[in-house]
Design a protein around this motif. Structure first.
Motif, PDB file in Angstrom:
ATOM      1  N   HIS A 455      39.656  40.408  38.549  1.00  0.00           N
ATOM      2  CA  HIS A 455      39.596  41.558  37.654  1.00  0.00           C
ATOM      3  C   HIS A 455      39.911  42.860  38.409  1.00  0.00           C
ATOM      4  N   LEU A 461      39.556  45.238  33.529  1.00  0.00           N
ATOM      5  CA  LEU A 461      40.477  44.289  32.893  1.00  0.00           C
ATOM      6  C   LEU A 461      40.867  43.187  33.885  1.00  0.00           C
ATOM      7  N   ARG A 509      39.800  50.493  27.561  1.00  0.00           N
ATOM      8  CA  ARG A 509      38.835  50.323  26.473  1.00  0.00           C
ATOM      9  C   ARG A 509      39.547  50.150  25.139  1.00  0.00           C
ATOM     10  N   ASN A 512      41.151  46.639  24.857  1.00  0.00           N
ATOM     11  CA  ASN A 512      40.143  45.611  24.560  1.00  0.00           C
ATOM     12  C   ASN A 512      39.704  45.674  23.105  1.00  0.00           C
TER      13      ASN A 512
END
Length: 604
Positions: A455, A461, A509, A512
């Protein structure tokens, strides 16, 4: 020698046949001294061969070989002595006395065997050997008392001096052989099988004691019967030697430990029998040499048993002291160790918990007893528990390692490294022992290192490594979006890296928030991102690319200001095996889209 059953051995069957045939022969023809001694000499030759083969067998230990070589010498002495007696009878068939040469050679040979038996190692500790000597001496004394009362006292008193000395010497040697055999059988270190040893003991002892025993039990057996009671034990001894030769390979097999309580009862039986015999001998009120012999034997046996009991009591006191010390040491170790120890039954009910459960799980040990371990196990680990339990049951006594989560008193779960061992066969445990060490911190570090390896540390991410793994693991065609931020470099240069990092985190963010289950957002480096869409066709991927561009382009409130970046998105669709090719294709599409947004013609 190959393994062979005694039931099919021609030599052993021949000895049995000989024993059967001589019975009618001597009963019909009466006293045949020359024939009897000739048969005895032939048996001596066979015995010498049998015991020589046993002594030279590779499986024999050095201590056992010493006994069997002594037996070779004894049998060879019997060949010479009995052969000499046969020659005397052939020269003078009317001869009725036994030659001193024969008696001397036989007694000397048997004494050699007795010496080897007494020197044979007993095994065990010094106190165990002492108790064994007490037991063997007690039993031997009891046998001697009975022989004296019923046979020897009467038989010896009615003979001439020479015969009395010969009979006494033979009886003493036979009793010593009985003592040696008892010593070896009770110790469990005998260089022969139990069946062969008992059979040989009966045969060897019978050669010297069969005549007086038969006389005492049945009266005068007659000339032919007298020959039989002396010759049949010799045949039995030869059969025992041959049987041991056939079964010598069994000495290489592991022996069960100890003789158990069965052997320890023999001295007490000897005491009881001797005391009863003493009472019987005094029933008519007459005190003679027979009664005095029994009385002296009873006193000796009682003293031996008392000595054995004193030694046993001292051993028990020392053992109890050692057990108490070991129990205290074990208790201190268990109470102060940082590892958890549980004992559970086959239904996972806790039957014992060590004090360390309070430190590791926040629950006192007494509160865990009687509860189910399943209720304390993390739901995701219960299937693993069931699988590991099957492995533990399939390998009793073997430690099986695993890692699992158990619930803490505060509601959280703690990782533990466990070793489970099935000790249900041990009556002192009677369950599965689980030894566990708190691995929560080590597991957290492991998970963090694993996450860092796959990650992006700034955005959280997936990185390029995880993106490739997920593409390789995909079972169907995939689409991939490659995203490059427009205008990010100006923000990073003018506002600094800190503001730039906050912009990248906000983009992550938002990505996602867009993707669905099974889809993966990744940061490839700098301001470049990717989205993996398993099972999504090109048209659906194009629609999602437009949504990504719109969402990323919305204003970002950071530090009291609004920042905007654009997003150039390239789309590629194909087989997951060609991950690098898909990334290159998406990268080319992204640059075409970027040029189109800037009004530049796309390059081929």
């Amino acid at each position: 020698m190959p393994k062979r059953s005694g039931a099919t051995d021609p030599v052993l069957l021949g000895l049995v046949l000989l024993g059967v045939l001589i019975v009618p022969w001597f009963l019909r023809h009466g006293e045949q001294r020359t024939t009897s001694w000739a048969i005895q000499t032939g048996l001596d030759v066979a015995n010498t061969y049998f015991v020589w083969r046993i002594a030279t067998n590779p499986v024999m230990t050095p201590a056992g070989r010493r006994i069997w070589w002594a037996a070779v010498l004894a049998c060879a002495g019997c060949v010479v002595g009995d052969g000499y007696q046969t020659a005397l009878l052939l020269a003078n068939p009317a001869m009725t006395t036994i030659s001193a040469v024969q008696t001397g050679l036989v007694v000397a040979g048997m004494a050699t065997v007795v010496g080897a038996m007494l020197r044979h190692p007993l095994g065990g500790s010094g106190r165990q050997r002492l108790r064994l000597w007490f037991d063997a001496t007690t039993v031997l004394t009891g046998v001697a008392v009975f022989l004296w009362y019923f046979f020897l006292a009467t038989d010896l008193s009615g003979r001439q001096a020479t015969d009395r000395w010969a009979a006494s010497a033979t009886a003493v040697v036979m009793l010593l052989i009985t003592f040696g055999l008892l010593k070896l059988i009770l110790s469990g270190t005998a260089p022969f099988t139990r069946a062969a040893g008992i059979t040989a003991a009966i045969g060897v002892s019978g050669t010297g004691l069969a005549a007086p025993v038969a006389l005492g039990l049945f009266g005068d057996p007659g000339p032919g019967g007298g020959m039989l009671v002396q010759l049949l034990p010799c045949v039995l001894a030869s059969a025992a030697f041959r049987f041991q030769q056939l079964q010598v390979w069994r000495l290489a097999e592991p022996k069960p430990g100890g003789t158990g309580g069965q052997s320890s009862r023999l001295p007490y039986l000897a005491v009881v029998a001797t005391q009863i015999l003493l009472v019987v001998s005094l029933r008519d009120g007459r005190v003679d040499a027979r009664v005095w012999g029994v009385a002296i034997g009873a006193v000796v046996i009682t003293a031996l048993v008392l000595g054995r009991q004193v030694a046993a009591l001292r051993d028990n006191e020392r053992l109890l002291t050692e057990i108490d010390g070991q129990a205290e040491r074990f208790r201190a170790l268990v109470q102060n160790t940082t590892d958890v120890t549980l004992v559970i039954d086959r239904t996972a009910v806790i039957t014992y918990a060590s004090p360390a459960t309070l430190r590791v799980l926040g629950v006192p040990a007494e509160d865990l007893a009687g509860t189910s371990l399943h209720d304390r196990t993390h739901p995701d680990d219960r299937e693993l528990h069931a699988e590991q339990a099957r492995r533990i049951f399939a390998n009793p006594g073997t430690g099986i390692t695993m890692q699992t989560r158990w619930r803490h008193a505060d509601g959280s779960f703690r990782w533990l490294d466990l070793v489970g061992t099935d000790l249900g066969h041990n009556p002192n445990v009677g369950g599965i022992v689980l030894n566990g060490r708190d691995a929560t911190e080590a597991r957290a570090l492991h998970d963090e290192l694993s996450r860092q390896a796959t990650h992006d540390s700034l955005t959280g991410l997936a990185n390029r490594v995880l993106l490739h793994r997920r593409m390789e693991a995909a079972a169907q065609r995939v689409s991939i979006l490659l995203i490059d931020l427009d205008g990010f470099k100006e923000i990073n240069d003018r506002r600094g890296h800190h503001t730039g990092d906050l912009v990248l985190q906000e983009v992550a963010r938002r990505l996602n928030g867009i993707i669905g289950a099974g889809e993966l957002a990744a940061r490839l480096g700098g301001d470049e991102f990717a989205v993996l869409l398993p099972g999504t066709d090109a048209a659906a991927a194009e629609r999602l690319a437009e949504q990504v561009a719109a969402v990323v382009s919305e204003p970002m409130p950071i530090g009291g200001e609004l920042f905007r970046v654009g997003a150039s998105v390239g789309v590629a669709e194909g087989a997951p095996a060609d991950g690098d090719g898909l990334l290159r294709e998406a990268d080319a599409a992204m640059y075409r889209h970027k040029r189109e947004r800037k009004g530049q013609p796309a390059a081929n």
